[in-house]
Structure formats: C-alpha cells, structure tokens
Design an enzyme around this catalytic site. Sequence first.
Site, mmCIF file in Angstrom:
data_model
loop_
_atom_site.group_PDB
_atom_site.id
_atom_site.type_symbol
_atom_site.label_atom_id
_atom_site.label_comp_id
_atom_site.label_asym_id
_atom_site.label_seq_id
_atom_site.Cartn_x
_atom_site.Cartn_y
_atom_site.Cartn_z
ATOM 1 N N CYS A 81 8.750 2.990 -7.282
ATOM 2 C CA CYS A 81 8.019 3.823 -6.322
ATOM 3 C C CYS A 81 8.310 3.444 -4.884
ATOM 4 C CB CYS A 81 6.529 3.729 -6.590
ATOM 5 S SG CYS A 81 6.149 3.903 -8.324
ATOM 6 N N HIS A 97 0.166 3.978 0.291
ATOM 7 C CA HIS A 97 0.833 4.293 -0.978
ATOM 8 C C HIS A 97 -0.112 5.207 -1.762
ATOM 9 C CE1 HIS A 97 3.712 3.995 -4.117
ATOM 10 N NE2 HIS A 97 2.933 3.353 -4.947
ATOM 11 N N GLU A 119 -4.535 -1.959 -2.840
ATOM 12 C CA GLU A 119 -4.092 -1.604 -1.489
ATOM 13 C C GLU A 119 -5.194 -1.940 -0.480
ATOM 14 O OE1 GLU A 119 -2.221 2.214 -1.319
ATOM 15 O OE2 GLU A 119 -1.444 1.845 0.696
ATOM 16 N N LYS A 128 -0.225 11.703 -1.108
ATOM 17 C CA LYS A 128 -0.113 11.991 -2.544
ATOM 18 C C LYS A 128 -1.279 12.821 -3.052
ATOM 19 C CE LYS A 128 2.751 7.969 -3.727
ATOM 20 N NZ LYS A 128 2.716 7.120 -2.521
ATOM 21 N N HIS A 145 2.863 12.262 -6.512
ATOM 22 C CA HIS A 145 3.687 11.058 -6.348
ATOM 23 C C HIS A 145 5.133 11.425 -6.619
ATOM 24 C CE1 HIS A 145 5.200 7.138 -6.224
ATOM 25 N NE2 HIS A 145 4.383 6.501 -7.049
ATOM 26 N N PHE A 188 6.129 -0.186 -9.638
ATOM 27 C CA PHE A 188 6.328 -0.894 -10.905
ATOM 28 C C PHE A 188 7.429 -1.941 -10.734
ATOM 29 C CE2 PHE A 188 5.043 2.500 -14.275
ATOM 30 C CZ PHE A 188 3.737 2.372 -13.873
#
Lengths: 397, 425
Positions: free
Chosen positions: B175, B315, B326, B347, B352, B411
């Site tokens: 990501c 994010h 976060e 997002k 995403h 990830f």
Amino acid sequence: MSERKEVWITGIGILSSLGEGLDAHWDALNAKRVNIDDKRFAPYIVHPLAPVSFDAQIPKKGDQRQMEAWQRIGTYAAGLALDSAGVKGNQEILGRMDMIVAAGGGERDIPVDMAILNGYLRENSGPVFLNERLMNDLRPTLFLAQLSNLLAGNIAIVHGVSGTSRTFMGEEASGIDAAGIALARIESGQSDIALIGAAQNGERSDLLILFEFGDFNLTGGYAPVWARDKDRDGFALGSAGVFLVMESREHAEARGAKPFAKLSNVVSDLAQRKQPGAVTKSLEALWPKLGVSAENGALITGATGVHRVTSEEKAFLQQHPGLAVRSTGTIFGHTIEAQFPLGLALAALSISRGALFPPNDPTGFEVEKTDAPTQIVVVGAGHWQGEGMALVEAVKQ
Amino acid sequence: MAPPRDKFGRPIVVVTGMGIVTSLGAGKADNWAKLTAGESGIRTVTRFPIDGLKTTMAGTVDFVTVEPSSSTGLTERLAEIATEEALEQSGIGRKGDFPGPLFLAVAPVETEWPQRLEVARAIGKSDFEVQDILKISGGGKFAPYHHRFMFGSVASYLAETFGTKGSPISLSTACASGATAIQLGVEAIRRGEADATLCVATDGSVNQEALVRFSLLSALSTQNNPPQAASKPFSKNRDGFVMAEGAGALVLESYESAVARGAPILGVVAGCGELTDSFHRTRSSPDGKPIIGCVRKTLADAGLEPGQIDYINAHGTATPENDKMEFLGISAVFGDQALKIPVSSNKSMVGHTISAAGAVEAIFSLLTLEHQRIPPTINYEVPDPAIPFDVVPNKARDAKVTAVMSNSFGFGGQNASLVLTREPI
C-alpha cells in the site's frame, strides 16, 4: 555532490541447486558439478534446490509455514548473507539497513487451480462458480506467501532488517536495478549499508507454463548454455536465493568488516529488442561506462540460452576475445530475478578466493584462466528485456 | 528567488506535472471537484458476478475498458491516461521523449483466470492435469500471454510509449508503493543523476480473485449497502477498506531545471521517509514505533518540525487496526497538536487504490495546497472516541495550508511518508 564513496561487498549468501554457503559453492564450481532434474517436469528440465534444513536460518516453524518456497529460499539466503557480513543480530545496524529485493511472485496452489479449472469446464459453469470455489478453496495465508513484497517482509520479520524496504519487480532487470540503486544510494551517502538480492524456486509448473507461452523452456535434454542453438534453445529454470551485503568502505572499516570485493559500477539499459542486433548494441554501449581497465580479465554472464538473446550477447562477447567467460546458466539454470545477484556473488567470491572457477563448456567458448582476477564484469541480459552490467573489483588496501 | 538547493544542500525537487484517474473520474479537475464535494466513487461491482462474495463493492474504474480484458491491461491503460495528463501539464521533453527515468508502482502480476480458462479449454478433454496444460501452452498460440503477465510489462510499455530513459523500475511496497515511486524519483534527482523523473503508480486489479484474497484476510469492509457509505475511516463503525482502482502520475524535476525552462511549479516534495516494521506480516507493531519512526524520519528529511505541518493526508484505510495505529503514531509525534491538525482520508471517497494510493494521495495533497481547501473524510457519522482527530468530517474546508504530510502504511511492514509544500522551504 560530494565525492562518490567506495562500496564494498562484505556479505554473500547463496542457497542453490548446488548447496548452501560459500565453501560448498566454491567446491561445486571447481568440481564442475551441475544438479538437474529432467524427470519431474519432463520434457522440461529444472535445477532443484539442494536439500536444506530451513531451521538453521528460519528457526520458527510458524514463520516457515507462512512462506512459500521462494520466500523460504530467499529468507534463508538473506540470513546467510547477514552471517557472512557479521551483522546478524546486530540491531543497531539492521535497524538502519536498506533492503532492496528483486522479486517475482509465489507459486499458485496448483491442486486448487486444477480442481477449479476442471470443475469450471466440466460443468460448463459461469463466473459464479469461480467466486464460490475461490472463497472456499483458497488458503487465506497463501496470498501473503505469494505477494512480491512479502519476501522483504519475511526478511524483516525473521532477521530484523528494518531500515528501508523496497521490492523491485520486472524479471531479470529487477535484480540489476536492485544492485544499481543500492550502489547509487551508498556511493552518494544516502545510505551506509544495504542488503540486496532475490530468490527463485525453479520447481514450479506455473512458472513453466508462463515461460512456455513464449517457448522459452529448454527441452530435448540438458545442454550447457553455449551448446544450445537455434534448434534447441531456451532455459532450464534454476532454484536459488542470493543475497549480498553492500556497504561504504568507511562503514565497513569502522566495524572491522573485511571485503570480498568492491562493487565499482552497475549500468543498465532497456534495449528496443524488436530491432535485430539491439542487445549486442546495448551491451556495446554499456561496456565503456564500466571502467574496465584490461581486456584480458574475466566475465560472468547470466546468459539464458534463449537463442535470439544469447546469440546477440555472444556476438558482443566475441568482440572481447581476451575475456575468460563463465555462464551461470549452465551451472545453476536460469534464476530470473536472481540472475544478476548470482553473477555478482560469484564474481565477489572469485575475487576473494584469488581465482576464477573453471570453465564448464564443451564448445570451448569459455577458456581457462589461471591468474587471480582483479576485475570481473557481470552481465545480465533478460530473456525478454532488460540488460545490465557490473564491475566487481579487488579492493586496493 | 529561492536558492536552488534545500537547507541540506540537495537539489530541491518540484512537481511540474500531475495526472490522475480514480473511480471518481479522469483528470485533476473532475477528481478535485468531486473529492471536495464529498462524492464517493464506490459502487456495486458489475465487472463480474458478485454472488457468493462477502464484499460486493469496490471503487472500480468502469469508464475505461481494455481489450482483451485483463487487470494488467487495465493497470497499464490507467497509467497511460494519468501519464499523458501529467506530461501535458508539465510540457517537458517532446512527445515520446521524456528526459529521465521511470519509477512505476504496480501490483504484482500473474496469469489471470480468463486466460487460464482459455488455455485449459484448448486441451479439449476433461479431467486434465497440469502437465496437459503445459503440453499445449507453447507453439506461439498463447505467446501474448507471456508478455502480458511478465512483471515488467507495464513499465516496458510506458517506457516505450513515453520514451523514458534507461531501465524502468517497477516496484511494490504494497500500500506504500505510490509513495516509494515518488521517493525513488526524488532520490535520483537529489543524487544529481537526473533533472527529471517520471513517477507513476497504478492499480487496476479489482478482479474476482483479488477481491476474494483480501476478503479472506478479513481486510475488506462488508458494509455493501449502500456501497458509497462503506468506507468509513476513523469512524467507530468502520470495518475494513474498500478495494479501488486508479493511477497517479507525477513529473518531478529539479527546481533549477524547472525554473530554467519556465515550467509550472505545482509544489515541492520537501521530504520523504520510510521505516520498515518487522513485527508481523499484516499488523503494525503494537507500540507504533515503526510508524512513529517513519513520520519522524520524513519530517527530518524535510527539515521541518511537527508544528509546521498544516494538514495530514492520512493513510486512513478504515480498517480497525490501521486507523487506530495511525492515531497512535501521529499523536506520539505531534503531541497535543494531533488533535488540532486536520487529518482526512481520501479513501472514504475513492477507496483504497492500493499500489496507486501513495501517488493518488500525493496528488490530492498537492491539489489541497493549490486550492487551499482540504478534502473531507466522508461517511463520518459515528466518531471513534479512541481517535479524536479533526477528520474534516463530511464537508471540505477552506484553510491556509503550506505543508502537507501524506502517509502510506502497508502489508509487509511497509511504511512511507511524504512532506509536500507549496513553495521551496
């Protein structure tokens, strides 16, 4: 720009069809040993991974289970490289170490895919069948075991390499660029130390299928790379994990690390291969950028044995008849992303052992070299695109 | 005129062209209008049947189609559209002759189901095995699929089409990929290797298996109805991210070279940073240290204090884990100020875009600087008391913004952040 820093290769990790570690590889190279399996995927030939106990570098079974074979091979080889550089477990260094991994992807779950394909076609099913089967049959963790950036992820988890982490993709070129970017970062002072490398498991029917689409697989029995020709060309997939620790000379000296060799230059290109002769031209253009001082040195190539590329590479090599050439494809098969890191590893190993390993070539194209090499050129030309070269040299103390 | 080097003596890196495609539309104008109007691009999937799936919506880009259809083909086309827009704005080079290297963030590639089925059909018998597939794969009949399903194929196409120089680099940091592509471009300019770099991030991979894979990891929202309300970053009732497609392209140049050719300067990439989390394959270290370290490294790279950041482009995936971590990370670095700085998640509207997200969101950050207007976090009806961010709830807000931080956490422990400013600092 400040002056470019000298970059040393201070760690080498290799796990391959010939075994693990530097001594095992040096012995096998000198014994001209090649390990092939021409039965399991007949008529295709692969170089299977030598037996290995993964526990030695990946102690937790839980970690091993979370990985696909290529990730285990790579994580293992990365551990060997860190050991070789003497930084294993050194949290202070590992926590700021750059990592650039050249990665493909992991193996499909072949039984699941085959069951889905058979079921889909037998029952003349529609896409809904695919939804149902995928939801029920895919192992949730398989995704992570296949995902390209999870080789780097596993190296971080198992060995604690946790500065930066970048995964390059794009077959052979990714291995060239991993070395090139790491070198540029260290030379310019953007980084002090880096781990770079790649891994491939060659014992994969899904990879064979992918390369068979383009008729790239060698069939009709094993032959050394230079003995392959237009009528019998292609590659046998190899299995290898190859990682290198690279660092600035001052960083290495400060911690008392000894170099295998220095990496002086990495150059790369994307030749427009639709034009005949493009690979020869590309390599000719890269050569003067390397800084090779003598025409009677040594050169290690990952030539694939794919005729239209390897014949063009050979045309380039024939313009440098003084070079002692060695082909990793003959010995290890084609390891795709690991092709170039493997060449770098064997070049650094040869320089540190004060000898080039012997030729393994019935055609006579590879010639003996008895004196200690001080410069070794590494060449990688991808099976379908991407060209690169590196210059590995003995360190002047 | 500002000096051409930053306070660390490095060439200043500016953005002179941007192009974007998301589920909201193609182009900066359309995307910005819809983003600041709080519109969602998330819809029920129509590309393939949704029967039997737990998650049935995504931010697909349905107005772009490719023949023959494949995710990799769509990924390539989205990148091409975004790049054309960026190059046109930048005016750099000549058509088909970009004077620098390409850094491409792209999803990993593999043979896809329609092609697998096509090959299997050609066997012409039932109860076949993998050896039967191998037997009929060669001979040239499926030759285009070799090329299509090489990892380097999208980059190779873009390099040829736009005439970028040298070996194009394809990369994946999950990501964070889009941010990493920008970072590589910045580093090349700072090293003096190039005056200009083309940084592209693209993802067109909403297909059946990709959706199922994320679904099996329990990463996706299952709040399918209405699809527009599924993505709920920072809300108490958030339950996962929504897969989406898109592409972002940025032309980066040294300030010196941009000024010399009179190029539009859209913003500055003042700093970038990354730090790997070695804790777990999909979860963040519970102490948040890698995220904290990533954010601190990025601020240090930009030479800024936390107090100089006016807006954080989060994010903000809307997974329970990410949003919590976060907040932990940002509040550790920013202290009390974390409650005052606007922090919004694109997002909530575009979903995403995975491999593309870092670049898509960097572009939205630069548009925030240009328009002095902060896009909202939509679907924010039930605040999570554990995340007391000012999320710019549901409505865009005018604000004075001079420096933006854009975060990407992925990830495999991939954390990367960027600091973008309007002017050189």
